[in-house]
Write an enzyme that holds these catalytic residues in place. Structure first.
Site, PDB file in Angstrom:
ATOM      1  N   CYS A   2      10.375  56.873   9.280  1.00 35.47           N
ATOM      2  CA  CYS A   2      10.089  57.564  10.535  1.00 35.47           C
ATOM      3  C   CYS A   2      11.397  57.801  11.288  1.00 35.47           C
ATOM      4  CB  CYS A   2       9.147  56.726  11.394  1.00 35.47           C
ATOM      5  SG  CYS A   2       7.612  56.275  10.558  1.00 35.47           S
ATOM      6  N   ARG A  27      12.806  63.054   8.628  1.00 34.50           N
ATOM      7  CA  ARG A  27      12.468  61.666   8.294  1.00 34.50           C
ATOM      8  C   ARG A  27      10.959  61.407   8.314  1.00 34.50           C
ATOM      9  NH1 ARG A  27      16.809  58.117   8.585  1.00 34.50           N
ATOM     10  NH2 ARG A  27      15.322  56.411   8.777  1.00 34.50           N
ATOM     11  N   TRP A  74       6.240  59.180   9.568  1.00 35.33           N
ATOM     12  CA  TRP A  74       5.792  59.256   8.177  1.00 35.33           C
ATOM     13  C   TRP A  74       4.839  58.082   8.003  1.00 35.33           C
ATOM     14  CZ3 TRP A  74       5.732  56.286   3.734  1.00 35.33           C
ATOM     15  CH2 TRP A  74       5.476  56.965   2.541  1.00 35.33           C
ATOM     16  N   ASN A 100       9.931  52.044  13.101  1.00 34.03           N
ATOM     17  CA  ASN A 100      10.129  52.537  11.736  1.00 34.03           C
ATOM     18  C   ASN A 100      10.172  51.318  10.829  1.00 34.03           C
ATOM     19  OD1 ASN A 100      10.896  53.834   9.355  1.00 34.03           O
ATOM     20  ND2 ASN A 100      13.057  53.909   9.928  1.00 34.03           N
ATOM     21  N   GLY A 101       9.270  51.255   9.846  1.00 33.63           N
ATOM     22  CA  GLY A 101       9.246  50.109   8.944  1.00 33.63           C
ATOM     23  C   GLY A 101       7.834  49.649   8.685  1.00 33.63           C
ATOM     24  N   GLU A 490      15.835  65.876 -13.392  1.00 39.74           N
ATOM     25  CA  GLU A 490      16.125  66.289 -12.019  1.00 39.74           C
ATOM     26  C   GLU A 490      15.515  67.658 -11.710  1.00 39.74           C
ATOM     27  OE1 GLU A 490      17.786  66.634  -8.140  1.00 39.74           O
ATOM     28  OE2 GLU A 490      17.061  64.998  -9.405  1.00 39.74           O
ATOM     29  N   LYS A 494      12.740  68.431  -8.747  1.00 44.03           N
ATOM     30  CA  LYS A 494      12.901  69.423  -7.679  1.00 44.03           C
ATOM     31  C   LYS A 494      11.657  70.308  -7.578  1.00 44.03           C
ATOM     32  CE  LYS A 494      16.287  68.109  -5.803  1.00 44.03           C
ATOM     33  NZ  LYS A 494      15.795  66.847  -6.241  1.00 44.03           N
ATOM     34  N   GLU A 497       8.702  68.298  -6.146  1.00 44.29           N
ATOM     35  CA  GLU A 497       8.865  67.913  -4.741  1.00 44.29           C
ATOM     36  C   GLU A 497       8.478  69.021  -3.777  1.00 44.29           C
ATOM     37  OE1 GLU A 497      12.488  64.825  -4.100  1.00 44.29           O
ATOM     38  OE2 GLU A 497      13.058  66.756  -4.934  1.00 44.29           O
ATOM     39  N   HIS A 513       7.085  64.284 -30.147  1.00 46.80           N
ATOM     40  CA  HIS A 513       6.370  63.008 -30.089  1.00 46.80           C
ATOM     41  C   HIS A 513       5.272  63.022 -29.027  1.00 46.80           C
ATOM     42  CE1 HIS A 513       9.063  60.823 -32.866  1.00 46.80           C
ATOM     43  NE2 HIS A 513       9.963  61.689 -32.409  1.00 46.80           N
ATOM     44  N   LYS A 612      12.858  62.070   4.014  1.00 42.67           N
ATOM     45  CA  LYS A 612      14.204  62.111   3.442  1.00 42.67           C
ATOM     46  C   LYS A 612      14.710  60.738   3.018  1.00 42.67           C
ATOM     47  CE  LYS A 612      18.082  64.045   2.313  1.00 42.67           C
ATOM     48  NZ  LYS A 612      18.122  64.886   1.121  1.00 42.67           N
TER      49      LYS A 612
END
Length: 617
Positions: A2, A27, A74, A100-101, A490, A494, A497, A513, A612
């Site tokens: 947050c 955030r 968040w 935040n936490g 990666e 992307k 996300e 496989h 983020k």
């Protein structure tokens, strides 16, 4: 994850707080709220959704006040709604808190408070914390600062908090453990935020709170600002004041429609900044002070372990290939979230490299502490100056790419790979595991990288054109070999996300496989097929996809007609050293994900369910 912002001073607080929330919205953007202190009352406004929704709510409201706290959320405990949004009152509305936490033992504390007759209006652990502080304050007849000390000594978990009282409107109490907090020192005013982005336009002087710090921020009757910092044991601390390196222009979009696109296009500059002062092409030399000062630790180690999360984990995988090739010592790459909890064998002569863009990643910080407890030497690679990881590690290197606002990491990835290569070159020269010619060739390749990135960015229009074809694809497969396997991971990340398309990255040889069963005429397969490494093998993999009518998007080296002839769509990048291909080839992958997401009308800077900086487990 947050965002926290607070202000004390002679100015009206609301404009500072609301602008700060906009800066911190990357955030968390489930809900937002603000508490203003004026005339011995606390007024809270909060709203589900984005900061703009909060602004709409408070139109025509009385927003006066010279002190206040604000929050963008968040969600962890409690669904995103107006009730669970921060700030939260204590039962009697004497106190308000933002947090935040995660408070891990909030359930037994809540049960105790319910037994004492307290009532709750949300599902959050944060409301439990403010009620607990208020309960201690009243029961023991102590000051707010003392109540915070007593409460936090009984709390288990991570937190960054700011608390304000209607009975003392010129004071804000802040505390941190595991989640970041920065105090800005202005002219007779004080600022507080989760990071420096809301502070930079007001002051360049900041204090980064340490774990266990409790700060009492006050405006005295004569208008002067006063700051006292103690730890949980009530020992007074003399903080170090830092000067911010960022400037306001770094926090603006600069004419781009999104921060993500701006940050993709910044990469020629950010790589130059990352290399500046560390590579001397004329003298054929690479120098990293963090390596030079501790080279014996690296030269005498039998093993390197790299720990990271998300995109940083992918850069770590590229680093594993680089370090093993150039240093000839074993390298292991661990997800920080796994490393911290399993019974990892760590030797005192191990070197642990911890990678994090924000420097606040909770799992990576915990992995660092575990490594230090076992006597290992820990080296950090981080972007944010003054963040927790640089302070927790024995040494390290900053990437110097500037603030990365877009939630999907772009420029941080390429800079992290650059730093890992520079580290490897420094150490390989000391260990004599690299020839002089190879050393010089890699330095030349690094120095030419910014120009080649600029050339690669010219592919943007071409990538946009064929992105239209794949806007509504439901699945993607990304394939690569060697250095390009981590890049396949990666690229898939992307796309997932920001466009919410299911995508998987695989080593190309592993396609047979299992994943080959998925390939049909509806399956786009992106293959990183540059002319280095196992080129003939990757061509065979492409032919296997073609035989099953898969739609092939290839990334090739300029001049390659073989793979181009096998591909439905082809992106040609400049030739470079094999271990630098992941940097160049990441640009088309970032642009592809970006354009597909924009065409789908997704919010690329603030993708759903993400934030983020992951500062909680």
């Amino acid at each position: 994850m947050c965002g926290i912002v607070a202000y004390l001073g002679k100015k009206e607080a609301y404009p500072i707080l609301i602008k700060g929330l906009h800066r911190l919205e990357y955030r968390g953007y489930d809900s937002a709220g603000i508490c203003l202190s004026d005339n011995k009352k606390l007024v809270i406004y909060k709203q589900r959704g984005k900061v703009s929704d909060l602004e709409e709510l408070v139109k025509e409201r009385d927003l006066s006040g010279h002190a206040g706290i604000a929050h963008t959320r968040w969600a962890t405990h409690g669904v995103p709604n107006q009730c669970n949004a921060h700030p939260h009152y204590s039962e009697n509305e004497d106190l308000a808190i933002i947090h935040n936490g995660i408070i891990e033992n909030y359930t037994p504390i809540k049960q105790e408070l319910l037994h004492e007759g307290r009532t709750f209006h949300s599902d959050t652990d944060t409301e439990v914390l403010v009620q607990f502080i208020d309960y201690i304050r009243i029961k023991n007849n102590v000051s707010l600062l003392e109540a915070v000390h007593l409460a936090l000594s009984q709390v288990i978990g991570a937190y960054a908090i700011a608390i304000i009282s209607k009975n003392d409107p010129n004071t804000i109490i802040a505390a941190r453990k595991g989640s970041p907090l920065v105090i800005g020192i202005g002219e007779d005013e004080l600022f507080l935020a989760s990071d420096a982005t809301p502070i930079v336009e007001h002051t360049q002087k900041v204090i980064y709170l340490e774990d266990g710090d409790i700060a009492e921020m006050r405006i005295l009757p004569d208008g002067k600002a006063k700051l006292d910092i103690t730890n949980l044991e009530k020992v007074r601390k003399t903080p170090l004041i830092h000067k911010l390196e960022m400037n306001l222009s770094m926090l603006e979009k600069g004419g781009f429609p999104h921060f993500m696109l701006k940050e993709i296009f910044e990469q020629p500059r950010t790589i130059r900044d990352c290399l500046r002062g560390r590579i001397n092409a004329e003298q054929n030399n690479v120098a990293l002070s963090g390596i030079i000062d501790h080279k014996d630790k690296f030269l005498n180690t039998r093993r390197i372990i790299i720990t990271a999360c998300g995109t940083s984990w992918h850069s770590a995988l590229v680093g594993e290939y680089i370090l093993e090739e150039l240093l000839h010592i074993p390298v292991e790459v661990e997800y920080s979230s796994e490393f911290r909890y399993r019974d990892t064998v760590i030797f005192p002569d191990d070197v642990i490299i911890a990678i994090s863009q924000s420097g606040e990643t909770a799992d990576t910080l915990a992995a660092i502490e575990k490594a230090k407890e076992n006597g290992a030497f820990v080296y950090g690679i981080c972007n944010v100056v003054g963040s927790s990881i640089p302070r927790a590690t024995h040494s390290g290197t900053y990437t110097h790419v500037g603030p990365e606002i877009g939630v999907a990491s772009t420029k941080a990835f390429t800079a992290q790979v650059c730093v890992l290569l520079m580290m490897a070159l420094c150490l390989a020269k000391e260990k004599k595991t690299i020839s002089e010619k190879r050393y010089v060739d890699l330095i030349d390749a690094l120095c030419s990288l910014p120009a080649k990135l600029e050339q690669t960015l010219k592919l943007d229009e071409q990538i946009f054109d064929f992105s239209k074809i794949f806007t509504y694809s439901r699945n993607f497969l990304y394939l690569g070999r060697g250095y390009n396997y981590p890049l396949a991971l990666e690229g898939a990340l992307k796309l997932k996300e920001i466009s919410y398309i299911h995508a998987e990255g695989y080593p190309a040889a592993e396609m047979k496989h299992g994943p080959i069963a998925l390939i049909d005429a509806e399956m786009p397969v992106l293959v990183i097929a540059t002319n280095k490494g196992s080129y003939d093998k990757i061509v065979s993999n492409i032919q296997e996809v073609r035989a099953r009518k898969g739609r092939i998007i290839s990334i090739v080296t300029e001049g390659d007609e073989t793979v181009r002839s096998l591909s439905d769509f082809c992106i040609a990048i400049p030739e470079t050293e094999e271990m630098l291909v992941p940097i160049l080839a990441s640009i088309p992958l970032q642009l592809l994900a970006y354009h597909i997401a924009v065409l789908k009308k997704c919010n690329v800077d603030q993708p759903r369910n993400l934030a983020k900086s992951v500062t909680v487990e």
